[in-house]
Design a protein around this motif. Structure first.
Motif, PDB file in Angstrom:
ATOM      1  N   GLY A  17      18.456  48.587 -18.491  1.00  0.00           N
ATOM      2  CA  GLY A  17      19.361  47.675 -19.164  1.00  0.00           C
ATOM      3  C   GLY A  17      20.620  48.319 -19.713  1.00  0.00           C
ATOM      4  N   ALA A  18      20.682  49.648 -19.724  1.00  0.00           N
ATOM      5  CA  ALA A  18      21.885  50.333 -20.217  1.00  0.00           C
ATOM      6  C   ALA A  18      23.063  50.086 -19.268  1.00  0.00           C
ATOM      7  N   LYS A  19      24.276  50.091 -19.817  1.00  0.00           N
ATOM      8  CA  LYS A  19      25.469  49.809 -19.020  1.00  0.00           C
ATOM      9  C   LYS A  19      26.474  50.958 -19.151  1.00  0.00           C
ATOM     10  N   VAL A  20      27.095  51.271 -18.030  1.00  0.00           N
ATOM     11  CA  VAL A  20      28.110  52.329 -17.985  1.00  0.00           C
ATOM     12  C   VAL A  20      29.354  51.789 -17.285  1.00  0.00           C
ATOM     13  N   GLN A  21      30.504  51.914 -17.945  1.00  0.00           N
ATOM     14  CA  GLN A  21      31.769  51.575 -17.307  1.00  0.00           C
ATOM     15  C   GLN A  21      32.267  52.801 -16.552  1.00  0.00           C
ATOM     16  N   TYR A  22      32.722  52.612 -15.322  1.00  0.00           N
ATOM     17  CA  TYR A  22      33.127  53.752 -14.504  1.00  0.00           C
ATOM     18  C   TYR A  22      34.396  53.429 -13.711  1.00  0.00           C
ATOM     19  N   SER A  23      35.048  54.491 -13.287  1.00  0.00           N
ATOM     20  CA  SER A  23      36.205  54.380 -12.408  1.00  0.00           C
ATOM     21  C   SER A  23      36.323  55.684 -11.643  1.00  0.00           C
ATOM     22  N   TRP A  24      36.462  55.599 -10.317  1.00  0.00           N
ATOM     23  CA  TRP A  24      36.705  56.815  -9.547  1.00  0.00           C
ATOM     24  C   TRP A  24      37.789  56.551  -8.503  1.00  0.00           C
ATOM     25  N   VAL A  25      38.559  57.601  -8.244  1.00  0.00           N
ATOM     26  CA  VAL A  25      39.683  57.494  -7.326  1.00  0.00           C
ATOM     27  C   VAL A  25      39.702  58.720  -6.423  1.00  0.00           C
ATOM     28  N   VAL A  26      40.156  58.520  -5.182  1.00  0.00           N
ATOM     29  CA  VAL A  26      40.235  59.599  -4.201  1.00  0.00           C
ATOM     30  C   VAL A  26      41.705  59.961  -3.988  1.00  0.00           C
ATOM     31  N   GLU A  27      42.003  61.242  -4.082  1.00  0.00           N
ATOM     32  CA  GLU A  27      43.344  61.731  -3.810  1.00  0.00           C
ATOM     33  C   GLU A  27      43.358  62.453  -2.467  1.00  0.00           C
ATOM     34  N   GLY A  28      44.222  62.001  -1.558  1.00  0.00           N
ATOM     35  CA  GLY A  28      44.359  62.670  -0.270  1.00  0.00           C
ATOM     36  C   GLY A  28      43.532  62.087   0.853  1.00  0.00           C
ATOM     37  N   GLY A  29      42.922  60.921   0.648  1.00  0.00           N
ATOM     38  CA  GLY A  29      42.139  60.330   1.732  1.00  0.00           C
ATOM     39  C   GLY A  29      41.193  59.255   1.246  1.00  0.00           C
ATOM     40  N   GLU A  30      40.095  59.086   1.963  1.00  0.00           N
ATOM     41  CA  GLU A  30      39.094  58.062   1.661  1.00  0.00           C
ATOM     42  C   GLU A  30      37.703  58.663   1.842  1.00  0.00           C
ATOM     43  N   VAL A  31      36.692  58.001   1.270  1.00  0.00           N
ATOM     44  CA  VAL A  31      35.314  58.497   1.345  1.00  0.00           C
ATOM     45  C   VAL A  31      34.356  57.336   1.601  1.00  0.00           C
ATOM     46  N   ASN A  32      33.185  57.680   2.072  1.00  0.00           N
ATOM     47  CA  ASN A  32      32.058  56.749   2.097  1.00  0.00           C
ATOM     48  C   ASN A  32      31.264  56.955   0.804  1.00  0.00           C
ATOM     49  N   PHE A  33      30.694  55.879   0.242  1.00  0.00           N
ATOM     50  CA  PHE A  33      29.953  56.044  -1.005  1.00  0.00           C
ATOM     51  C   PHE A  33      28.728  55.136  -1.050  1.00  0.00           C
ATOM     52  N   ASP A  34      27.800  55.531  -1.919  1.00  0.00           N
ATOM     53  CA  ASP A  34      26.584  54.749  -2.168  1.00  0.00           C
ATOM     54  C   ASP A  34      26.275  54.840  -3.654  1.00  0.00           C
ATOM     55  N   THR A  35      26.344  53.699  -4.356  1.00  0.00           N
ATOM     56  CA  THR A  35      25.962  53.632  -5.766  1.00  0.00           C
ATOM     57  C   THR A  35      24.484  53.275  -5.822  1.00  0.00           C
ATOM     58  N   HIS A  36      23.664  54.126  -6.442  1.00  0.00           N
ATOM     59  CA  HIS A  36      22.217  53.939  -6.349  1.00  0.00           C
ATOM     60  C   HIS A  36      21.520  54.463  -7.600  1.00  0.00           C
ATOM     61  N   GLY A  37      20.213  54.253  -7.655  1.00  0.00           N
ATOM     62  CA  GLY A  37      19.383  54.762  -8.744  1.00  0.00           C
ATOM     63  C   GLY A  37      18.025  55.174  -8.225  1.00  0.00           C
ATOM     64  N   ASP A  38      17.368  56.102  -8.951  1.00  0.00           N
ATOM     65  CA  ASP A  38      16.029  56.526  -8.539  1.00  0.00           C
ATOM     66  C   ASP A  38      15.236  56.968  -9.762  1.00  0.00           C
TER      67      ASP A  38
ATOM     68  N   LYS B 131      10.420  54.704  -7.681  1.00  0.00           N
ATOM     69  CA  LYS B 131      11.398  53.619  -7.661  1.00  0.00           C
ATOM     70  C   LYS B 131      12.710  54.101  -7.039  1.00  0.00           C
ATOM     71  N   ALA B 132      13.409  53.206  -6.365  1.00  0.00           N
ATOM     72  CA  ALA B 132      14.731  53.510  -5.801  1.00  0.00           C
ATOM     73  C   ALA B 132      15.476  52.205  -5.585  1.00  0.00           C
ATOM     74  N   ILE B 133      16.799  52.229  -5.780  1.00  0.00           N
ATOM     75  CA  ILE B 133      17.610  51.030  -5.596  1.00  0.00           C
ATOM     76  C   ILE B 133      19.008  51.443  -5.159  1.00  0.00           C
ATOM     77  N   SER B 134      19.606  50.649  -4.294  1.00  0.00           N
ATOM     78  CA  SER B 134      20.995  50.859  -3.892  1.00  0.00           C
ATOM     79  C   SER B 134      21.799  49.668  -4.396  1.00  0.00           C
ATOM     80  N   TYR B 135      22.759  49.919  -5.294  1.00  0.00           N
ATOM     81  CA  TYR B 135      23.560  48.853  -5.881  1.00  0.00           C
ATOM     82  C   TYR B 135      24.708  48.421  -4.972  1.00  0.00           C
ATOM     83  N   GLU B 136      25.384  49.399  -4.356  1.00  0.00           N
ATOM     84  CA  GLU B 136      26.561  49.082  -3.546  1.00  0.00           C
ATOM     85  C   GLU B 136      26.860  50.235  -2.598  1.00  0.00           C
TER      86      GLU B 136
END
Length: 225
Positions: A146-167, A171-176
């Protein structure tokens, strides 16, 4: 003519001994398969030993990387173009070519004030890091359910693939998930008590710098190599 002596019958192993040795070898192989190979290579951990030895996490990352590589290969075969050329870039180039230069400049201009007008946020942690071509890394936060975290990330010089998840144990979950993304922001809410965070991978041809900023309800933040 030959000086070698043939072994006598008493020195040879009996059928019972051979059978027992074979059974022990098979059992050892099965134990290694279940406890080590399956967690480390496939992320499958029926015994829980792999999670304790941190082998399951390795297997999950391998599965994710394999899935990304397969998706990239499929996209390249469909588009008939190199993987590193994102579809968004191609679409933007086509749109700009279809309109006069003056109109294209006018259409792009309104985006600049929106970035400049972004409200200033006081972040708790800021973690910059560099990814070489093909390299991936992970950052995790320790959070309770139930805890909440505000986040922001930015890439300089290109793009990346990402996976927002928990474990957590069992237990395991993929948010995005996302491919060829240059930035992301939002609020991450923990579905259960454990580790929650992001995995990034640089699929481009040049180094990129990623900057992650976070604040909110977490007790620890660390980068996993």
């Amino acid at each position: 003519m030959y000086n070698s002596d043939s072994p006598i019958r008493a020195e040879l192993p009996s059928s019972k001994q051979l059978f027992r040795s074979t059974v022990l070898a098979v059992i050892s192989a099965v134990v290694l398969l279940v406890a080590v190979v399956l967690p480390a290579d496939y992320g499958i951990d029926p015994t829980g030993i792999g999670r304790v030895l941190r082998l399951t996490e390795m297997g999950e990352i391998k599965k994710q990387l394999a899935a990304e590589a397969a998706a990239d290969a499929a996209a390249a075969a469909t588009a008939g173009a190199p993987v590193q050329a994102p579809g968004a870039t191609v679409g933007m180039a086509s749109a700009n070519a279809a309109q006069p230069p003056a109109r294209a400049a006018v259409a792009a201009a309104p985006k600049e004030p929106a970035v400049a007008a972004a409200p200033k946020v006081e972040w708790r942690d800021e973690m910059p890091f560099t990814l070489t071509p093909g390299e991936g890394t992970e950052i995790k936060l320790k959070m309770v359910q139930g805890a909440k975290v505000q986040y922001s990330w930015v890439v300089e010089g290109g793009e990346v693939n990402f996976d927002t998840h928990g474990d957590a144990p069992g237990k395991a979950i993929s948010y995005e998930k996302g491919r060829a993304v240059s930035s992301d922001e939002g609020v991450l809410e923990a579905a259960f008590t454990g580790n929650h965070g992001w995995y990034w991978r640089n699929r481009g041809q040049a180094n990129v710098k990623v900057i992650l900023r976070t604040r909110g309800d977490y007790t620890d933040i660390k980068r996993v190599q």
